[in-house]
Write an enzyme that holds these catalytic residues in place. Structure first.
Site, PDB file in Angstrom:
ATOM      1  N   GLU A  13       0.814  -1.218   0.000  1.00  0.00           N
ATOM      2  CA  GLU A  13       0.000   0.000   0.000  1.00  0.00           C
ATOM      3  C   GLU A  13       0.850   1.272   0.000  1.00  0.00           C
ATOM      4  O   GLU A  13       0.633   2.154  -0.848  1.00  0.00           O
ATOM      5  CB  GLU A  13      -0.962  -0.022   1.197  1.00  0.00           C
ATOM      6  CG  GLU A  13      -1.973  -1.169   1.148  1.00  0.00           C
ATOM      7  CD  GLU A  13      -1.487  -2.456   1.809  1.00  0.00           C
ATOM      8  OE1 GLU A  13      -0.259  -2.698   1.848  1.00  0.00           O
ATOM      9  OE2 GLU A  13      -2.345  -3.229   2.283  1.00  0.00           O
ATOM     10  N   CYS A  24      -0.129   0.502   7.411  1.00  0.00           N
ATOM     11  CA  CYS A  24      -0.699   0.944   6.123  1.00  0.00           C
ATOM     12  C   CYS A  24      -1.911   1.838   6.352  1.00  0.00           C
ATOM     13  O   CYS A  24      -2.078   2.860   5.674  1.00  0.00           O
ATOM     14  CB  CYS A  24      -1.102  -0.262   5.293  1.00  0.00           C
ATOM     15  SG  CYS A  24       0.304  -1.222   4.714  1.00  0.00           S
TER      16      CYS A  24
HETATM   17  N1  THU Z   1       1.803  -6.940   3.705  1.00  0.00           N
HETATM   18  C1  THU Z   1       1.483  -5.911   2.876  1.00  0.00           C
HETATM   19  O1  THU Z   1       2.099  -5.707   1.816  1.00  0.00           O
HETATM   20  N2  THU Z   1       0.449  -5.103   3.244  1.00  0.00           N
HETATM   21  C2  THU Z   1      -0.282  -5.244   4.399  1.00  0.00           C
HETATM   22  O2  THU Z   1      -1.143  -4.424   4.679  1.00  0.00           O
HETATM   23  C3  THU Z   1      -0.039  -6.400   5.274  1.00  0.00           C
HETATM   24  C4  THU Z   1       1.123  -7.242   4.944  1.00  0.00           C
HETATM   25  C5  THU Z   1       2.923  -7.819   3.328  1.00  0.00           C
HETATM   26  C6  THU Z   1       4.111  -7.686   4.218  1.00  0.00           C
HETATM   27  C7  THU Z   1       4.793  -9.024   4.027  1.00  0.00           C
HETATM   28  O3  THU Z   1       5.637  -8.933   2.877  1.00  0.00           O
HETATM   29  C8  THU Z   1       3.667  -9.977   3.719  1.00  0.00           C
HETATM   30  O4  THU Z   1       2.537  -9.161   3.404  1.00  0.00           O
HETATM   31  C9  THU Z   1       3.293 -10.901   4.876  1.00  0.00           C
HETATM   32  O5  THU Z   1       3.098 -10.187   6.039  1.00  0.00           O
END
Ligand code: THU
Length: 158
Positions: free
Chosen positions: A73, A113
């Site tokens: 995000e 986020c």
């Molecule tokens: N992750 C995101 O990209 N956005 C979120 O809102 C939650 C988690 C990613 C971080 C990590 O690379 C993977 O998801 C597992 O936590």
């Protein structure tokens, strides 16, 4: 006693969305293929619709030092700022792909986020709609990022 009510839309699938939101969700889906997530193998894609119609994309990028991971995000917010500096994002679609299951419910953004998405709203004075979908199943559309962060920390206290 006080009660907080959050109103959001629920759609059965992408066909039920308007054309612009359907396109945005598809862009988020395509974006997650770029994910660099060798540690979790969990892919996240985000697509940001800028005011005026342009789309910027982001995906999660992990690191051997785990806390340094970049979520999809804020990556999409940064891509939007790079594409058209000073132009607000008015909608973001977020979707995921798990290595261990078919995610059939909408995956929600993490707390960090949410904080960054609400700051974007405050900064630009816009409502940032959030479209969430797993790999299958229903789609949730929130009308503002603040709906996902009730009682969030905000700059009026500084
Ligand atoms: N992750 C995101 O990209 N956005 C979120 O809102 C939650 C988690 C990613 C971080 C990590 O690379 C993977 O998801 C597992 O936590």
């Amino acid at each position: 006693m006080a009660t907080l009510t959050i109103t959001y839309d629920v759609f059965e699938g992408p066909e039920a969305l308007g054309a612009a939101d359907r396109e945005l969700l598809a862009a988020a889906r395509a974006a997650l293929e770029n994910s660099y997530s060798p540690y979790s193998n969990f892919r996240v894609g985000a697509a940001a619709r800028l005011r005026g119609g342009a789309i910027a994309r982001g995906w999660n990028t992990e690191n051997a030092a785990y806390p340094m991971c970049l979520c999809a995000e804020p990556a999409a917010l940064a891509a939007a700022a790079n594409l058209q500096p000073g132009v607000p994002v008015t909608t973001m679609a977020i979707t995921v792909k798990s290595p261990s299951q078919t995610v059939d419910s909408p995956a929600s953004p993490c707390g960090s986020c949410r904080q960054q998405l609400t700051e974007h709203e405050t900064r630009f004075g816009v409502d940032l709609r959030i479209i969430l979908r797993g790999e299958a199943g229903p789609i949730y559309v929130f009308h503002s990022a603040k709906d996902l962060l009730p009682f969030g920390f905000a700059s009026n206290l500084l």
